[in-house]
Scaffold this motif. Structure first.
Motif, PDB file in Angstrom:
ATOM      1  N   ALA A  96       0.951  -1.621   0.346  1.00 57.96           N
ATOM      2  CA  ALA A  96       0.421   0.145  -0.273  1.00 57.96           C
ATOM      3  C   ALA A  96       0.711   0.933  -0.028  1.00 57.96           C
ATOM      4  O   ALA A  96       0.424   2.234  -0.826  1.00 57.96           O
ATOM      5  N   VAL A 101      -6.838   6.929   6.753  1.00 54.39           N
ATOM      6  CA  VAL A 101      -8.142   5.316   7.416  1.00 54.39           C
ATOM      7  C   VAL A 101      -7.646   4.756   7.446  1.00 54.39           C
ATOM      8  O   VAL A 101      -8.204   3.695   8.276  1.00 54.39           O
ATOM      9  N   LYS A 102      -6.749   4.440   6.442  1.00 49.79           N
ATOM     10  CA  LYS A 102      -6.107   3.187   6.710  1.00 49.79           C
ATOM     11  C   LYS A 102      -4.923   2.614   8.111  1.00 49.79           C
ATOM     12  O   LYS A 102      -4.469   1.538   8.354  1.00 49.79           O
ATOM     13  N   LYS A 113      -6.016  11.543  -3.809  1.00 48.38           N
ATOM     14  CA  LYS A 113      -7.266  10.120  -2.858  1.00 48.38           C
ATOM     15  C   LYS A 113      -6.615   9.133  -2.225  1.00 48.38           C
ATOM     16  O   LYS A 113      -6.845   8.895  -1.022  1.00 48.38           O
ATOM     17  N   ALA A 114      -5.272   8.854  -2.932  1.00 47.21           N
ATOM     18  CA  ALA A 114      -4.857   7.812  -1.832  1.00 47.21           C
ATOM     19  C   ALA A 114      -4.410   8.350  -0.953  1.00 47.21           C
ATOM     20  O   ALA A 114      -4.013   7.163   0.581  1.00 47.21           O
ATOM     21  N   ASP A 148      -5.235  10.186   1.278  1.00 44.23           N
ATOM     22  CA  ASP A 148      -6.618   9.777   2.220  1.00 44.23           C
ATOM     23  C   ASP A 148      -7.014   8.838   2.791  1.00 44.23           C
ATOM     24  O   ASP A 148      -7.010   8.215   3.811  1.00 44.23           O
ATOM     25  N   LYS A 149      -6.642   7.844   1.593  1.00 43.75           N
ATOM     26  CA  LYS A 149      -6.939   6.362   2.337  1.00 43.75           C
ATOM     27  C   LYS A 149      -6.427   5.685   3.234  1.00 43.75           C
ATOM     28  O   LYS A 149      -6.667   4.805   3.802  1.00 43.75           O
TER      29      LYS A 149
END
Length: 87
Positions: free
Chosen positions: A24, A63-64, A56-57, A59-60
């Motif tokens: 990731a 969250v992860k 967007k990546a 922000d993801k």
């Protein structure tokens, strides 16, 4: 090496999770590098598209739990400044 069954399982789970996190983070770096490459080229339209994908990546990743929210804010701010400097 662990002897207890649950400890053995934790070792396997930790290896799997570490591999997922590494993949990731690698994908995140790739997205950011694509944006920076577009900025270096001076191609504003391509940079804008890459910017949206990179933000967007990031922000993801927050969250992860891969990035701290302040680190993400710093990355997004730096990218925004670079994008705004393009004519």
């Amino acid at each position: 090496m662990p002897n207890i069954k649950s400890a053995k399982k934790r070792v396997l789970v930790n290896k799997t999770k570490a591999a997922q996190n590494k993949a990731a983070k690698s994908a995140l770096k790739t997205d950011i590098k694509k944006f920076e490459a577009a900025v270096v080229e001076g191609n504003r339209s391509e940079a804008e598209g890459a910017y949206k994908v990179a933000v967007k990546a990031v922000d993801k990743a927050v969250v992860k739990g891969l990035l701290h929210k302040n680190n993400a804010a710093h990355k997004k701010s730096a990218m925004t400044i670079k994008l705004n400097k393009l004519a």
